[in-house]
Design an enzyme around this catalytic site. Sequence first.
Site, PDB file in Angstrom:
ATOM      1  N   LYS A  22     -19.627 -28.185 -51.135  1.00 35.70           N
ATOM      2  CA  LYS A  22     -20.020 -28.688 -49.813  1.00 35.70           C
ATOM      3  C   LYS A  22     -21.011 -27.758 -49.136  1.00 35.70           C
ATOM      4  CE  LYS A  22     -17.402 -27.858 -45.959  1.00 35.70           C
ATOM      5  NZ  LYS A  22     -18.019 -27.475 -44.689  1.00 35.70           N
ATOM      6  N   ASN A  23     -20.655 -26.478 -49.048  1.00 35.53           N
ATOM      7  CA  ASN A  23     -21.478 -25.581 -48.238  1.00 35.53           C
ATOM      8  C   ASN A  23     -22.816 -25.249 -48.889  1.00 35.53           C
ATOM      9  OD1 ASN A  23     -19.658 -25.684 -46.183  1.00 35.53           O
ATOM     10  ND2 ASN A  23     -18.648 -23.753 -46.674  1.00 35.53           N
ATOM     11  N   ARG A  93     -21.609 -28.964 -37.424  1.00 31.95           N
ATOM     12  CA  ARG A  93     -21.965 -27.582 -37.130  1.00 31.95           C
ATOM     13  C   ARG A  93     -23.155 -27.114 -37.969  1.00 31.95           C
ATOM     14  NH1 ARG A  93     -21.299 -23.494 -33.619  1.00 31.95           N
ATOM     15  NH2 ARG A  93     -20.376 -25.250 -32.570  1.00 31.95           N
ATOM     16  N   CYS A 117     -16.014 -26.792 -30.984  1.00 32.04           N
ATOM     17  CA  CYS A 117     -15.884 -25.970 -32.189  1.00 32.04           C
ATOM     18  C   CYS A 117     -14.596 -26.332 -32.902  1.00 32.04           C
ATOM     19  CB  CYS A 117     -15.813 -24.496 -31.831  1.00 32.04           C
ATOM     20  SG  CYS A 117     -17.288 -23.919 -31.047  1.00 32.04           S
ATOM     21  N   ARG A 122     -18.132 -19.877 -32.245  1.00 34.21           N
ATOM     22  CA  ARG A 122     -18.991 -19.799 -33.431  1.00 34.21           C
ATOM     23  C   ARG A 122     -20.431 -19.543 -32.982  1.00 34.21           C
ATOM     24  NH1 ARG A 122     -17.250 -24.181 -37.883  1.00 34.21           N
ATOM     25  NH2 ARG A 122     -18.598 -22.819 -39.100  1.00 34.21           N
ATOM     26  N   PRO A 123     -20.757 -18.288 -32.668  1.00 32.08           N
ATOM     27  CA  PRO A 123     -22.070 -17.975 -32.106  1.00 32.08           C
ATOM     28  C   PRO A 123     -23.192 -18.098 -33.141  1.00 32.08           C
ATOM     29  CG  PRO A 123     -20.848 -15.956 -32.540  1.00 32.08           C
ATOM     30  CD  PRO A 123     -19.924 -17.082 -32.879  1.00 32.08           C
ATOM     31  N   ILE A 124     -24.459 -18.185 -32.653  1.00 30.23           N
ATOM     32  CA  ILE A 124     -25.596 -18.194 -33.585  1.00 30.23           C
ATOM     33  C   ILE A 124     -26.608 -17.106 -33.210  1.00 30.23           C
ATOM     34  CG2 ILE A 124     -25.390 -20.629 -34.288  1.00 30.23           C
ATOM     35  CD1 ILE A 124     -27.868 -21.116 -32.400  1.00 30.23           C
ATOM     36  N   ASP A 125     -26.115 -16.062 -32.516  1.00 28.66           N
ATOM     37  CA  ASP A 125     -27.039 -15.004 -32.080  1.00 28.66           C
ATOM     38  C   ASP A 125     -27.754 -14.323 -33.251  1.00 28.66           C
ATOM     39  OD1 ASP A 125     -24.225 -14.161 -32.397  1.00 28.66           O
ATOM     40  OD2 ASP A 125     -25.040 -12.155 -32.158  1.00 28.66           O
ATOM     41  N   ASP A 305     -12.083 -19.342 -45.838  1.00 29.95           N
ATOM     42  CA  ASP A 305     -11.876 -20.790 -45.965  1.00 29.95           C
ATOM     43  C   ASP A 305     -10.682 -21.144 -46.855  1.00 29.95           C
ATOM     44  OD1 ASP A 305     -13.946 -21.204 -44.245  1.00 29.95           O
ATOM     45  OD2 ASP A 305     -15.428 -21.707 -45.783  1.00 29.95           O
ATOM     46  N   ARG A 397     -14.268 -34.633 -44.355  1.00 32.73           N
ATOM     47  CA  ARG A 397     -15.562 -33.952 -44.200  1.00 32.73           C
ATOM     48  C   ARG A 397     -15.880 -33.091 -45.405  1.00 32.73           C
ATOM     49  NH1 ARG A 397     -14.918 -30.069 -40.156  1.00 32.73           N
ATOM     50  NH2 ARG A 397     -16.604 -29.206 -41.364  1.00 32.73           N
TER      51      ARG A 397
HETATM   52  C1  EPZ Z   1     -19.951 -20.513 -43.138  1.00 30.91           C
HETATM   53  O1  EPZ Z   1     -19.982 -20.638 -41.721  1.00 30.91           O
HETATM   54  C2  EPZ Z   1     -19.148 -21.672 -43.648  1.00 30.91           C
HETATM   55  N1  EPZ Z   1     -19.790 -22.909 -43.233  1.00 30.91           N
HETATM   56  C3  EPZ Z   1     -17.716 -21.593 -43.094  1.00 30.91           C
HETATM   57  O2  EPZ Z   1     -16.969 -22.596 -43.725  1.00 30.91           O
HETATM   58  C4  EPZ Z   1     -17.105 -20.231 -43.473  1.00 30.91           C
HETATM   59  O3  EPZ Z   1     -15.861 -20.089 -42.831  1.00 30.91           O
HETATM   60  C5  EPZ Z   1     -18.021 -19.094 -43.037  1.00 30.91           C
HETATM   61  O4  EPZ Z   1     -19.374 -19.291 -43.548  1.00 30.91           O
HETATM   62  C6  EPZ Z   1     -17.564 -17.725 -43.528  1.00 30.91           C
HETATM   63  O5  EPZ Z   1     -17.493 -17.726 -44.939  1.00 30.91           O
HETATM   64  C7  EPZ Z   1     -20.852 -23.345 -43.905  1.00 30.91           C
HETATM   65  O6  EPZ Z   1     -21.290 -22.784 -44.904  1.00 30.91           O
HETATM   66  C8  EPZ Z   1     -21.457 -24.596 -43.412  1.00 30.91           C
HETATM   67  P1  EPZ Z   1     -20.818 -16.953 -40.623  1.00 30.91           P
HETATM   68  P2  EPZ Z   1     -20.994 -19.789 -40.877  1.00 30.91           P
HETATM   69  O7  EPZ Z   1     -22.103 -17.054 -39.929  1.00 30.91           O
HETATM   70  O8  EPZ Z   1     -22.228 -19.593 -41.655  1.00 30.91           O
HETATM   71  C9  EPZ Z   1     -19.940 -14.219 -36.770  1.00 30.91           C
HETATM   72  C10 EPZ Z   1     -15.693 -24.554 -43.915  1.00 30.91           C
HETATM   73  O9  EPZ Z   1     -14.485 -24.760 -43.690  1.00 30.91           O
HETATM   74  N2  EPZ Z   1     -21.302 -14.604 -36.373  1.00 30.91           N
HETATM   75  O10 EPZ Z   1     -20.753 -16.250 -41.948  1.00 30.91           O
HETATM   76  O11 EPZ Z   1     -21.103 -20.419 -39.532  1.00 30.91           O
HETATM   77  C11 EPZ Z   1     -18.976 -15.396 -36.635  1.00 30.91           C
HETATM   78  O12 EPZ Z   1     -18.484 -15.508 -35.329  1.00 30.91           O
HETATM   79  C12 EPZ Z   1     -16.510 -23.731 -42.942  1.00 30.91           C
HETATM   80  O13 EPZ Z   1     -16.277 -25.008 -44.917  1.00 30.91           O
HETATM   81  C13 EPZ Z   1     -21.867 -14.016 -35.272  1.00 30.91           C
HETATM   82  O14 EPZ Z   1     -21.262 -13.196 -34.595  1.00 30.91           O
HETATM   83  O15 EPZ Z   1     -20.203 -18.417 -40.780  1.00 30.91           O
HETATM   84  C14 EPZ Z   1     -17.923 -15.054 -37.648  1.00 30.91           C
HETATM   85  O16 EPZ Z   1     -17.009 -14.162 -37.086  1.00 30.91           O
HETATM   86  C15 EPZ Z   1     -15.756 -23.386 -41.734  1.00 30.91           C
HETATM   87  N3  EPZ Z   1     -23.126 -14.400 -34.900  1.00 30.91           N
HETATM   88  C16 EPZ Z   1     -18.700 -14.332 -38.752  1.00 30.91           C
HETATM   89  O17 EPZ Z   1     -19.919 -13.906 -38.156  1.00 30.91           O
HETATM   90  C17 EPZ Z   1     -23.832 -15.302 -35.619  1.00 30.91           C
HETATM   91  O18 EPZ Z   1     -24.993 -15.595 -35.259  1.00 30.91           O
HETATM   92  C18 EPZ Z   1     -19.016 -15.174 -39.978  1.00 30.91           C
HETATM   93  O19 EPZ Z   1     -19.774 -16.314 -39.632  1.00 30.91           O
HETATM   94  C19 EPZ Z   1     -23.256 -15.893 -36.756  1.00 30.91           C
HETATM   95  C20 EPZ Z   1     -21.972 -15.530 -37.117  1.00 30.91           C
END
Ligand code: EPZ
Length: 418
Positions: A22-23, A93, A117, A122-125, A305, A397
């Site tokens: 999926k991802n 998302r 959420c 779930r920030p995108i900074d 996950d 999903r």
């Molecule tokens: C991906 O999300 C996956 N989603 C998530 O799977 C998975 O839990 C996650 O990676 C971690 O492995 C997809 O691939 C679509 P991150 P993503 O950015 O990319 C912090 C599922 O069930 N962070 O690696 O959004 C954040 O808060 C989903 O399939 C920031 O602080 O995750 C978290 O603590 C759910 N600022 C950590 O980093 C940012 O700009 C990891 O998030 C981005 C993230």
Amino acid sequence: MEKLLIEGGKRLSGTIHVSGAKNAAIAIIPAVLLVEGVCRIENIPQIKDVEVIVNILKFLGAEVSYVEQDVLEIDASCVNTYYADCELAKSMRASYYLLGALLGRFGNAKVSMPGGCDFGSRPIDLHIKGFEALGATVTVDRDVVIATSEHLFADSVYLDFPSVGATINIMLAATRIPGTTVIENAAKEPHVVDLANFLNQMGAKIKGAGTDVIRIMGVDKLSGGTYSIIPDQIEAGTYMIAAAAAGGDVTVENLIPKHMESLSAKLEEAGITITEMDDSIRVRSDGNFKKINVKTMPYPGFPTDLQPQIVSFLTRANGTSNVIEGVWESRFQYTDELLKFGAQIKIEDEKAIVHGIPKLYGTEVKATDLRAGAGMIIAALMAEGFSKISNVCHIDRGYENLVEKLKNVGASIRRIEE
Ligand code: EPZ
């Protein structure tokens, strides 16, 4: 309302085939926006998230068709807009990948982001920090993210955390920028590598994906080609845990054993017999297993996950297990639902203390998000009697044909309308 009806206590036996990841799929499909020509993408999972991202590409004007059940052909050459501020984008998302892809293609992007959420913040900074390092100006106007640029340039970006989404988004934006962009402290997850392999197959020059430094040497143009998506690490892991929990003898096939190492090691520590083959893993369990401690971490650590699934499994372990969530700030809300099976779980900040008990009892619960839903299914497979799980839409999903796959190995599970 659609629900899953599960009668627990059945031994599982047979083979489960894992679908495409999926991802990886939801990153690779928007990446096609960077390509001139037709991309043939194989091993596409039939799940709701893929349906949504495919519809967003169609909305943008791409020509998309399924040539086989799991093979998509996409030609995005004719897309001439960078406006993806639509309801569809809001509903998922991962529509944030449209930001990197549209920025990489047009130098501008306008994308709606989901308001709510699944779990916690779930920030995108870090995505924004990456785009800004490449010369974009990014503004967030309520739920719409706007990235504009006059001239994008290659640069180095250090990620404070190895974020999967930020790594992928920066890779997408940088693929066609002249010069070398370097991502330091990059995510190493299998789907990050899969996206890099897809882009390279189409003519990109990306090196180091799978390590913590990724170098992207910008190319003028990407051309069409064929690519096959890797198997889903988390789907494979979910079925491995289900077999270990319910007891039985199940071979999970079409997976990459290397991706499963952290889980295989933990299941073995709990007393489950794991046999690795070239592209499958056999899981044998008599339904009795012991406590383990788990900490989720970025790859190659134990995947967040699979955290709800392993917590669910441990509710019936012999002894008390500690599970620490090391990726997301709060991903234990679903444990309230597990308590309804009789499970004994105490949450202390980022730690779940799971006191194993001999028996769970069938009950009615809801899937609070995708992986929490998988955790509920595992609890219901172990529980005595019948369980009903609502909010099935979350599970749909991300899991292709879950009911059929579990039924084929002997689970008593079906969809009902109530
Ligand atoms: C991906 O999300 C996956 N989603 C998530 O799977 C998975 O839990 C996650 O990676 C971690 O492995 C997809 O691939 C679509 P991150 P993503 O950015 O990319 C912090 C599922 O069930 N962070 O690696 O959004 C954040 O808060 C989903 O399939 C920031 O602080 O995750 C978290 O603590 C759910 N600022 C950590 O980093 C940012 O700009 C990891 O998030 C981005 C993230």
